[in-house]
Design a protein around this motif. Structure first.
Motif, PDB file in Angstrom:
ATOM      1  N   ILE A 138      47.236  -7.460  83.748  1.00  0.00           N
ATOM      2  CA  ILE A 138      47.568  -8.662  82.883  1.00  0.00           C
ATOM      3  C   ILE A 138      48.981  -8.285  82.665  1.00  0.00           C
ATOM      4  CG2 ILE A 138      46.993  -9.334  80.921  1.00  0.00           C
ATOM      5  CD1 ILE A 138      44.655  -7.047  81.003  1.00  0.00           C
ATOM      6  N   VAL A 139      49.263  -9.477  82.527  1.00  0.00           N
ATOM      7  CA  VAL A 139      51.056  -9.585  83.068  1.00  0.00           C
ATOM      8  C   VAL A 139      51.326 -10.296  81.270  1.00  0.00           C
ATOM      9  CG1 VAL A 139      53.043 -11.819  83.169  1.00  0.00           C
ATOM     10  CG2 VAL A 139      51.181 -10.784  85.111  1.00  0.00           C
ATOM     11  N   GLY A 140      52.040  -9.809  80.530  1.00  0.00           N
ATOM     12  CA  GLY A 140      52.841  -9.572  79.578  1.00  0.00           C
ATOM     13  C   GLY A 140      53.392 -10.138  78.928  1.00  0.00           C
ATOM     14  N   LYS A 141      52.870 -10.910  76.859  1.00  0.00           N
ATOM     15  CA  LYS A 141      53.666 -12.289  76.269  1.00  0.00           C
ATOM     16  C   LYS A 141      55.334 -12.310  77.455  1.00  0.00           C
ATOM     17  CE  LYS A 141      50.458 -12.831  72.813  1.00  0.00           C
ATOM     18  NZ  LYS A 141      50.197 -12.745  71.603  1.00  0.00           N
ATOM     19  N   SER A 142      55.752 -11.193  77.274  1.00  0.00           N
ATOM     20  CA  SER A 142      57.575 -11.593  77.318  1.00  0.00           C
ATOM     21  C   SER A 142      58.130 -12.415  78.739  1.00  0.00           C
ATOM     22  CB  SER A 142      58.329  -9.726  77.409  1.00  0.00           C
ATOM     23  OG  SER A 142      57.747  -8.992  78.716  1.00  0.00           O
ATOM     24  N   ASN A 143      57.005 -12.327  79.645  1.00  0.00           N
ATOM     25  CA  ASN A 143      57.457 -13.420  80.625  1.00  0.00           C
ATOM     26  C   ASN A 143      57.090 -14.525  80.404  1.00  0.00           C
ATOM     27  OD1 ASN A 143      57.859 -10.633  82.867  1.00  0.00           O
ATOM     28  ND2 ASN A 143      56.777  -9.864  82.134  1.00  0.00           N
ATOM     29  N   ILE A 144      56.805 -14.866  79.637  1.00  0.00           N
ATOM     30  CA  ILE A 144      57.258 -16.012  80.148  1.00  0.00           C
ATOM     31  C   ILE A 144      58.457 -16.599  79.184  1.00  0.00           C
ATOM     32  CG2 ILE A 144      54.695 -15.991  77.896  1.00  0.00           C
ATOM     33  CD1 ILE A 144      56.550 -16.884  75.581  1.00  0.00           C
TER      34      ILE A 144
ATOM     35  N   SER B  54      64.681 -13.474 103.309  1.00  0.00           N
ATOM     36  CA  SER B  54      65.592 -12.086 102.916  1.00  0.00           C
ATOM     37  C   SER B  54      65.171 -12.912 101.273  1.00  0.00           C
ATOM     38  CB  SER B  54      66.325 -11.712 103.591  1.00  0.00           C
ATOM     39  OG  SER B  54      66.961 -10.773 103.136  1.00  0.00           O
ATOM     40  N   LYS B  55      66.080 -13.393 101.215  1.00  0.00           N
ATOM     41  CA  LYS B  55      66.608 -14.064  99.531  1.00  0.00           C
ATOM     42  C   LYS B  55      65.154 -14.315  98.645  1.00  0.00           C
ATOM     43  CE  LYS B  55      69.360 -17.072  97.033  1.00  0.00           C
ATOM     44  NZ  LYS B  55      69.557 -18.413  97.108  1.00  0.00           N
ATOM     45  N   TYR B  56      64.194 -15.010  98.842  1.00  0.00           N
ATOM     46  CA  TYR B  56      62.712 -15.212  98.313  1.00  0.00           C
ATOM     47  C   TYR B  56      62.164 -13.409  98.137  1.00  0.00           C
ATOM     48  CZ  TYR B  56      57.443 -16.433  97.856  1.00  0.00           C
ATOM     49  OH  TYR B  56      57.038 -16.623  96.827  1.00  0.00           O
ATOM     50  N   ARG B  57      62.049 -12.624  99.322  1.00  0.00           N
ATOM     51  CA  ARG B  57      61.801 -11.384  99.198  1.00  0.00           C
ATOM     52  C   ARG B  57      62.313 -10.501  97.937  1.00  0.00           C
ATOM     53  NH1 ARG B  57      61.045 -11.585 104.924  1.00  0.00           N
ATOM     54  NH2 ARG B  57      63.200 -10.378 105.155  1.00  0.00           N
ATOM     55  N   LEU B  58      64.466 -10.953  97.599  1.00  0.00           N
ATOM     56  CA  LEU B  58      64.797  -9.941  96.783  1.00  0.00           C
ATOM     57  C   LEU B  58      64.348 -10.861  95.159  1.00  0.00           C
ATOM     58  CD1 LEU B  58      67.393  -8.203  96.114  1.00  0.00           C
ATOM     59  CD2 LEU B  58      68.873 -10.003  96.770  1.00  0.00           C
ATOM     60  N   LEU B  59      64.556 -12.049  94.917  1.00  0.00           N
ATOM     61  CA  LEU B  59      63.807 -12.687  94.233  1.00  0.00           C
ATOM     62  C   LEU B  59      62.778 -12.121  93.159  1.00  0.00           C
ATOM     63  CD1 LEU B  59      65.205 -16.242  94.411  1.00  0.00           C
ATOM     64  CD2 LEU B  59      65.839 -14.392  92.693  1.00  0.00           C
ATOM     65  N   GLU B  60      61.917 -12.021  94.539  1.00  0.00           N
ATOM     66  CA  GLU B  60      60.097 -12.122  94.316  1.00  0.00           C
ATOM     67  C   GLU B  60      60.203 -10.893  93.537  1.00  0.00           C
ATOM     68  OE1 GLU B  60      55.910 -12.326  96.102  1.00  0.00           O
ATOM     69  OE2 GLU B  60      57.907 -11.550  97.202  1.00  0.00           O
TER      70      GLU B  60
ATOM     71  N   LEU C 275      61.886 -10.196  89.503  1.00  0.00           N
ATOM     72  CA  LEU C 275      61.014 -11.395  89.448  1.00  0.00           C
ATOM     73  C   LEU C 275      59.524  -9.880  89.149  1.00  0.00           C
ATOM     74  CD1 LEU C 275      59.931 -13.530  86.811  1.00  0.00           C
ATOM     75  CD2 LEU C 275      58.431 -14.345  89.175  1.00  0.00           C
ATOM     76  N   LYS C 276      59.177  -9.840  90.016  1.00  0.00           N
ATOM     77  CA  LYS C 276      57.881  -8.188  89.673  1.00  0.00           C
ATOM     78  C   LYS C 276      58.346  -6.530  89.096  1.00  0.00           C
ATOM     79  CE  LYS C 276      54.895  -9.009  93.661  1.00  0.00           C
ATOM     80  NZ  LYS C 276      54.685  -8.809  94.947  1.00  0.00           N
TER      81      LYS C 276
ATOM     82  N   ALA D 156      56.469  -6.145  85.499  1.00  0.00           N
ATOM     83  CA  ALA D 156      56.382  -4.826  85.532  1.00  0.00           C
ATOM     84  C   ALA D 156      56.166  -4.124  84.445  1.00  0.00           C
ATOM     85  CB  ALA D 156      57.100  -3.981  86.831  1.00  0.00           C
ATOM     86  N   GLN D 157      56.884  -4.999  83.919  1.00  0.00           N
ATOM     87  CA  GLN D 157      58.200  -4.177  82.490  1.00  0.00           C
ATOM     88  C   GLN D 157      57.128  -4.256  81.295  1.00  0.00           C
ATOM     89  OE1 GLN D 157      62.023  -5.601  81.080  1.00  0.00           O
ATOM     90  NE2 GLN D 157      62.816  -5.223  83.314  1.00  0.00           N
ATOM     91  N   SER D 158      56.256  -5.174  81.172  1.00  0.00           N
ATOM     92  CA  SER D 158      55.397  -5.518  80.376  1.00  0.00           C
ATOM     93  C   SER D 158      53.636  -6.019  81.044  1.00  0.00           C
ATOM     94  CB  SER D 158      55.712  -6.912  79.294  1.00  0.00           C
ATOM     95  OG  SER D 158      55.715  -7.832  80.324  1.00  0.00           O
TER      96      SER D 158
END
Length: 741
Positions: free
Chosen positions: A128-134, A450-456, A459-460, A464-466
Motif C-alpha cells: 500500500i503506497v503512502g500519501k507522500s508519493n502523490i 537501462s535508463k528505465y530500470r534505473l528510473l524505476e 521511483l520504487k 518504499a519510504q512510505s
C-alpha cells in the motif's frame, strides 16, 4: 451533498419482475431489511460478481424460466452522475463506477474461511503506497516517457525484423523454434558476429527445389578387364621368327589374313565355302600351305596383335560412352550437391576427354602396327605404359565419383531432415546478420531499458519510504478486531498469520474448536481486515463500498453488539472521508439495533419485489412476523420460523386483550380466540416449532406445508375480523385511501 442511488434488477434470483429502487439521502450508510426468500442474497451475490467477475457467468443466479438477467446500480452526487455498474448474464460485468466493492455474504465465508477450516490464508502479496508519493508525478512522467521511447524504438526495429524474415517464411522456416527467436528481446542479449546467412539460404533453396523423388546419378563403370596390357607389352617387346614361306605368299596371307582364317574355319576340305567350286590339286596344295602358315608362330603372333588392336578399338568406344555418362552425372551432381555441406565444396572428378584418351590408345595401336610389319623386331611398349597410367587414373577417378554419388544418394534420402536443419541454421545466421546490421538500434533500446530500470528503481525506492505490506496491514487489523470481539479468548498471531487459543496456534483445528457463532464473528473480522488487499494507494480507501449480507448468523447478543461496533467504526478504522455501506439483513432485532444506535442512517425494507423506506427508522417485530405468515398464507413455502411467527402474533394479541390468560392454549380456548378454535392443531404448530420438540414425540409426523398454510390463513382471517388496521400498518393490505386512488 445528497447521495443518489438507483438499483434496477430483473431476471436474477426471485426477481422475475422488475425491481426499480431509487434513493436520495444525505448518507451512503444504508440498511435494508428483507424476510427470507425476498432476494437480499441475490443482491449481495451480484455485487460480489462486480468485485470478482466470473467467466463463464454463473447460470445459477438466473431466475428459473428466464432467458437472461440484468442488474444495474447507478450512483450520483447531487446533480452529477458518478457512474454505474451493470451485470448482464449475456455480456458479463461492466464497471463504470470508480468504487472498490467489498462484499460479505455466505459465499465469501465459504470461499475464504470455511473451505480452509477457518484458518485465514496468509497468501497476500503487494504493498500500500503512502500519501507522500502523490508528489512523484514528475518521476512517473519521466519513467513513462522513457518507456514510450523504448516501445517506439522496439516497434521500429521489430518492423525491420519482420521484413527481413519474409524470405525465410517463403522457404517454410516459420515453423522452427529458431524462427521465433528472431525477435528484439532474444537478439538483444546476443553478441555481434559475422554470419554465413547467404550460404545457408542458398543451400536451403537448393534443397527446397529438389523434387520429392530426386535420385542420385547412376554409378559409373569402365570394364577394361578384357585388355591384358602385360600380354600386349610382351608381344611388342619380344622378337619372333618369320615363317619359312615365299614372300609373295606371306604378303598375300598377311593382306587377307582375316578372310583366309574365316574360310579355313568353315571349309569342309572338299569344296570352297565361298564359291562352292570343288577343290583341285592345286587348291588343295594351297589350302595345305594356308593351314601350315596359320599354325606357324608368326601367324599366331599377328593374330594376337590384331586381337589386341580390336580390343583397343572397343576400349575407345567404351571410354566415349563413359565420358558422356560422366558429364551427365557431373551435371546432376553439381545441381543437387549445393544443399549439402559435405558435398557443396567437393567437385565431381573430370575425366580426360575421349580425344585425349584416343590419342593415348592410338599410340599403342601404332606400336602394334609396327610389330605387325616385322615380328622379329623388339618394339618399345612405352605407349602401353602410358595407356596403363591413363586407365589407372580413370579408375581412380571413377571410384571418387562413385563415392560422391553414394554420399549424394545418402543425403537425398535425408533431405527432409536436411531442410529442417538448414531452416534452423538459416534462422540463426539471419539473427546474427540482423544483430550486426542493426547494432545501433539494439544499443539504443538497451540504453533506454537501462535508463528505465534505473528510473524505476529510484521511483520504487522513493515509494518504499512510505509503503507498507498489505499482508502486514491485514494481520495488524485482524489482531485488533479479534481483540475487540473476543477479548483475550482468541488472539491473532501476526507472525504466523493464525488464530490462537490460550497461546496455541489453532491452524486447521480452528474448525473444530470454534462454535458456529464464533466462526461467524471470525469470518466478519477477516472480511473487514482483508479490505486492505483491495487498496494499492492510501487514496484508494475513499473508493471503498461495503456490501454486508447478514453478518450475525448463529451469534448471541454479545457478538451481535461487537459486530455492530465493527460496522460503526469502519470510518475510523480506515480513516474514510465518506463511508459507503449497504447492509442487508433478515434479522429485525439487528436491523433495529444498527438504526437505533445510528450505526447506519437510511432504513429501507425489501418485500415482494419492492423497496420501501422505513419512515420511523425501526421495525416492529410483530409487523415482520405478520408479513411472514401472510406470505405463507398466500402461497410461499413455510420455513422453520413460521410456527414461531404465529406464536409471536397470537401471544401479542393475548397480552393486549387479556393479560390474565396464562397460556396460549387458554387464549385459543377463550372467546378471544374466535374462529381460531376451529383449527385444532394451531397450538400444536406453535408449540412444536417454538420449543424444538414434538408434543407427542417423534412418532408424530411433521406437519405438511398445506396444513401450516391453512393455519397461517386462519390467523390472518382472525386479525382481519378483529383488527384489520394492523394488516394495513404492517403493509399486508393497502389502506382504503390507497386502494381507492
Amino acid at each position: 451533498m445528497p447521495v443518489n442511488w438507483r438499483l434496477k434488477l430483473k431476471g436474477f434470483g426471485p426477481f422475475d419482475t422488475q425491481l426499480d429502487w431509487s434513493m436520495s439521502a444525505g448518507s451512503a450508510k444504508v440498511a435494508i431489511y428483507a424476510g427470507n426468500g425476498q432476494g437480499k442474497s441475490t443482491i449481495s451475490r451480484l455485487f460480489r460478481l462486480v468485485e470478482n467477475p466470473q467467466i463463464p457467468f454463473p447460470s445459477s443466479l438466473i431466475t428459473t424460466g428466464s432467458a437472461k438477467g440484468k442488474f444495474s446500480f447507478t450512483v450520483g452526487n447531487g446533480s452529477a452522475d458518478l457512474g454505474h455498474v451493470e451485470v448482464d448474464s449475456s455480456t458479463g460485468v461492466d464497471n463504470q463506477l470508480d468504487y472498490l466493492f467489498h462484499v460479505f455474504n455466505s459465499d465469501y465465508v465459504r470461499d475464504n474461511l470455511q473451505s480452509r477450516s477457518y484458518s485465514p490464508s496468509g497468501d497476500i502479496e503487494g504493498y500500500i503506497v503512502g500519501k507522500s508519493n502523490i508528489d512523484l508525478s514528475n518521476e512517473r512522467q519521466s519513467l513513462e516517457d522513457v518507456k514510450r521511447k523504448g516501445i517506439d524504438a522496439r516497434s521500429a526495429l521489430s518492423k525491420e525484423l519482420e521484413e527481413s524474415k519474409q524470405e525465410l517464411v517463403s522457404l517454410g522456416a516459420s515453423r522452427v523454434k529458431e524462427f521465433q527467436e528472431i525477435n528484439v528481446d532474444f537478439l538483444m542479449n546476443k553478441t555481434v558476429k559475422e554470419d554465413c546467412y547467404a550460404d545457408k539460404i542458398e543451400q536451403l533453396k537448393a534443397v527446397d527445389e529438389l523434387p520429392d523423388d530426386a535420385q542420385a546419378p547412376d554409378k559409373l563403370h569402365l570394364d577394361d578387364s578384357y585388355l591384358d596390357l602385360d600380354q600386349l607389352a610382351s608381344l611388342l617387346e619380344r622378337p619372333y621368327s618369320k615363317a619359312n614361306f615365299a614372300e609373295a605368299f606371306l604378303e598375300k596371307v598377311r593382306r587377307d589374313a582375316e578372310f583366309i582364317e574365316a574360310g579355313m574355319r568353315i571349309q569342309d576340305g572338299d569344296r570352297c565355302p565361298f564359291c562352292g567350286r570343288r577343290y583341285d590339286e592345286e587348291s588343295r596344295l594351297l589350302i595345305s600351305q594356308y593351314d601350315s602358315y596359320l599354325k606357324d608362330q608368326e601367324a599366331t603372333v599377328i593374330a594376337a596383335l590384331k586381337g589386341k588392336q580390336a580390343q583397343l578399338s572397343r576400349l575407345i568406344d567404351d571410354y566415349g560412352r563413359l565420358e558422356a555418362q560422366m558429364l551427365r552425372g557431373s551435371s546432376s551432381y553439381g545441381e543437387m550437391r549445393r544443399g549439402f555441406d559435405d558435398l557443396a565444396k567437393v567437385e565431381f572428378p573430370v575425366l580426360a576427354t575421349t580425344a585425349d584418351f584416343t590419342t593415348v590408345v592410338n599410340a599403342v595401336i601404332d606400336e602394334i602396327a609396327t610389330k605387325n610389319e616385322d615380328i622379329t623386331l623388339c618394339v618399345s611398349s612405352e605407349a602401353v605404359g602410358r595407356l596403363r597410367d591413363a586407365l589407372g587414373t580413370c579408375q581412380s577417378q571413377l571410384r571418387d565419383a562413385n563415392k560422391l554419388i553414394d554420399e549424394l544418394a545418402f543425403n537425398l534420402g535425408k533431405s527432409k531432415s536436411r531442410k529442417t536443419t538448414l531452416r534452423k541454421d538459416a534462422c540463426a545466421e539471419l539473427g546474427k546478420r540482423i544483430r550486426r546490421e542493426h547494432r545501433e538500434a539494439f544499443e539504443e533500446i538497451a540504453s533506454l531499458r537501462s535508463k528505465y530500470r534505473l528510473l524505476e528503481e529510484e521511483l520504487k525506492n522513493k515509494e518504499a519510504q512510505s509503503k507498507r505490506s498489505k499482508k502486514d496491514a491485514v494481520a495488524r487489523l485482524m489482531a485488533n478486531l479479534l481483540k475487540g470481539v473476543f477479548g483475550n479468548r482468541y488472539t491473532f498471531s501476526e507472525a504466523d498469520f493464525s488464530i490462537c487459543f490460550k497461546g496455541e496456534t489453532l491452524g486447521k483445528s480452528a474448525d473444530s474448536v470454534l462454535s458456529d457463532g464464533e466462526k461467524a464473528a471470525l469470518a466478519f473480522c477477516f472480511y473487514v481486515a482483508s479490505t486492505w488487499e483491495l487498496i494499492n494507494e492510501e487514496e484508494d480507501k475513499n473508493k471503498l463500498f461495503f456490501v454486508i449480507d447478514d453478518p450475525i448468523s448463529s451469534m448471541d447478543f454479545n457478538y451481535v453488539y461487537s459486530i455492530m461496533q465493527v460496522i460503526k467504526n469502519l470510518q475510523d478504522t480506515f480513516e474514510l472521508s465518506r463511508t459507503r455501506v449497504l447492509l442487508l439483513t433478515h434479522n429485525v432485532a439487528f436491523f433495529n439495533m444498527v438504526m437505533g444506535t445510528k450505526t447506519l442512517n437510511e432504513a429501507w425494507m425489501l418485500d415482494e419485489g419492492k423497496v420501501t423506506e422505513v419512515k420511523n427508522e425501526l421495525l416492529a417485530p410483530y409487523a415482520a412476523h405478520l408479513r411472514a405468515i401472510n406470505q405463507v398464507a398466500n402461497g410461499a413455502a413455510p420455513s422453520h420460523t413460521t410456527g414461531n411467527s404465529i406464536r409471536q402474533i397470537l401471544e401479542t394479541l393475548m397480552h393486549f386483550e387479556d393479560p390474565s390468560l396464562g397460556t396460549l392454549g387458554d387464549y385459543l380456548e377463550s372467546d378471544y380466540g374466535g374462529r381460531l378454535n376451529e383449527v385444532a392443531y394451531l397450538h400444536l404448530i406453535c408449540n412444536d416449532q417454538s420449543h424444538g420438540t414434538r408434543t407427542f414425540g417423534y412418532a408424530q409426523p411433521p406437519m405438511d406445508d398445506s396444513t401450516i398454510r391453512r393455519a397461517c390463513n386462519a390467523v390472518i382471517e382472525h386479525i382481519r375480523d378483529r383488527y384489520p388496521g394492523q394488516l394495513v400498518t404492517a403493509g399486508v393490505e393497502p389502506s382504503e385511501n390507497n386502494s381507492s386512488s
